[in-house]
Design an enzyme around this catalytic site. Structure first.
Site, mmCIF file in Angstrom:
data_model
loop_
_atom_site.group_PDB
_atom_site.id
_atom_site.type_symbol
_atom_site.label_atom_id
_atom_site.label_comp_id
_atom_site.label_asym_id
_atom_site.label_seq_id
_atom_site.Cartn_x
_atom_site.Cartn_y
_atom_site.Cartn_z
ATOM 1 N N THR A 115 3.021 -11.497 -9.085
ATOM 2 C CA THR A 115 1.865 -11.505 -8.198
ATOM 3 C C THR A 115 0.614 -11.256 -9.043
ATOM 4 O OG1 THR A 115 1.739 -9.129 -7.766
ATOM 5 C CG2 THR A 115 3.344 -10.388 -6.479
ATOM 6 N N ASP A 158 0.855 -1.183 0.000
ATOM 7 C CA ASP A 158 0.000 0.000 0.000
ATOM 8 C C ASP A 158 0.894 1.237 0.000
ATOM 9 O OD1 ASP A 158 -1.774 2.115 0.635
ATOM 10 O OD2 ASP A 158 -3.106 0.740 1.705
ATOM 11 N N LYS A 174 -0.538 9.883 1.496
ATOM 12 C CA LYS A 174 -0.617 11.103 2.299
ATOM 13 C C LYS A 174 0.576 11.188 3.265
ATOM 14 C CE LYS A 174 -5.639 11.424 2.029
ATOM 15 N NZ LYS A 174 -6.931 11.477 2.765
ATOM 16 N N GLU A 185 0.746 -7.757 -10.231
ATOM 17 C CA GLU A 185 1.762 -7.585 -11.265
ATOM 18 C C GLU A 185 1.235 -8.008 -12.626
ATOM 19 O OE1 GLU A 185 6.466 -8.811 -11.953
ATOM 20 O OE2 GLU A 185 5.429 -9.308 -10.086
#
Length: 214
Positions: free
Chosen positions: A191, A118, A122, A194
């Site tokens: 993955t 992830d 921010k 991917e």
């Protein structure tokens, strides 16, 4: 992405406690005993639905692979893949990566994989990024001397941030690829993310780094 609740997940995890280890802290410094061999231990943080770890376990049967995934609804899918594969060199852990040092002893791990983590874009969420300094400290503690951190992402911003983070931590960068699939690396296992992103023409970034130690 919000994952669907799977009401059968708890029963499945209980029935497959030999694959998804319920109390991983009990095996700190004992993971090789659990696998029944002295093979090196490789850890994937954020194992997702398990395609990468199962593919790696098949390609490298003399390595013990441990996948860490926090989301219950995701790790049960990974466990199903492991079960179907018949590979006995994989174990899974439902745990937060923040607790890595409670699960593995110093120098117990040979390689850490971070795949499509992830990005937490921010600024106020920087400490949640798996390549931030606080997580690098955890990896350095569990990795053996010269043990590798292998990071893949499709997110250019996260990749750039991570390279800076690695450099500020004075890690040695062994590889920096801005388009992994141009390398045609036969050992690269894709993955699920991917496959999805590369099919759209999105470049995949990869970095291999090691801690310099004392």
């Amino acid at each position: 992405m919000r994952q669907r609740n799977k009401p059968w997940a708890d029963d499945f995890l209980q029935e497959n406690a030999h694959l998804v280890i319920p109390n991983p802290g009990d095996y700190k410094n004992k993971w090789q005993e659990l696998f029944g061999n002295e093979n090196p231990i490789h850890v994937e943080i954020g194992t997702g639905k398990g395609q990468f770890i199962v593919g790696m376990a098949k390609q490298f049967p003399d390595i013990n692979f441990i996948g860490i995934e926090l989301a219950k609804s995701v790790i049960v899918t990974a466990a199903q893949k492991v079960q179907e594969s018949g590979q006995n060199n994989i174990r899974l852990i439902q745990e937060n990566a923040e607790n890595l040092n409670e699960i593995f002893m110093t120098d117990e791990v040979s390689t850490v994989y971070l795949n499509f983590s992830d990005p937490w874009p921010k600024n106020r969420h920087e400490k949640r990024r798996l390549t931030s300094r606080s997580f690098l400290e955890r990896y350095e503690n569990v990795l053996q001397q010269d043990g590798e951190l292998i990071f893949k992402t499709d997110n250019r911003g996260l990749f750039e941030y991570s390279l800076v983070s690695f450099s500020e931590y004075e890690m040695l960068l062994r590889e920096v690829s801005l388009d992994l699939h141009e390398l045609h690396d036969p050992e690269n296992i894709m993955t699920e993310y991917e496959e999805k992103f590369s099919a759209k023409g999105q470049p995949i970034y990869r970095c291999k780094a090691v801690f310099r130690g004392e």
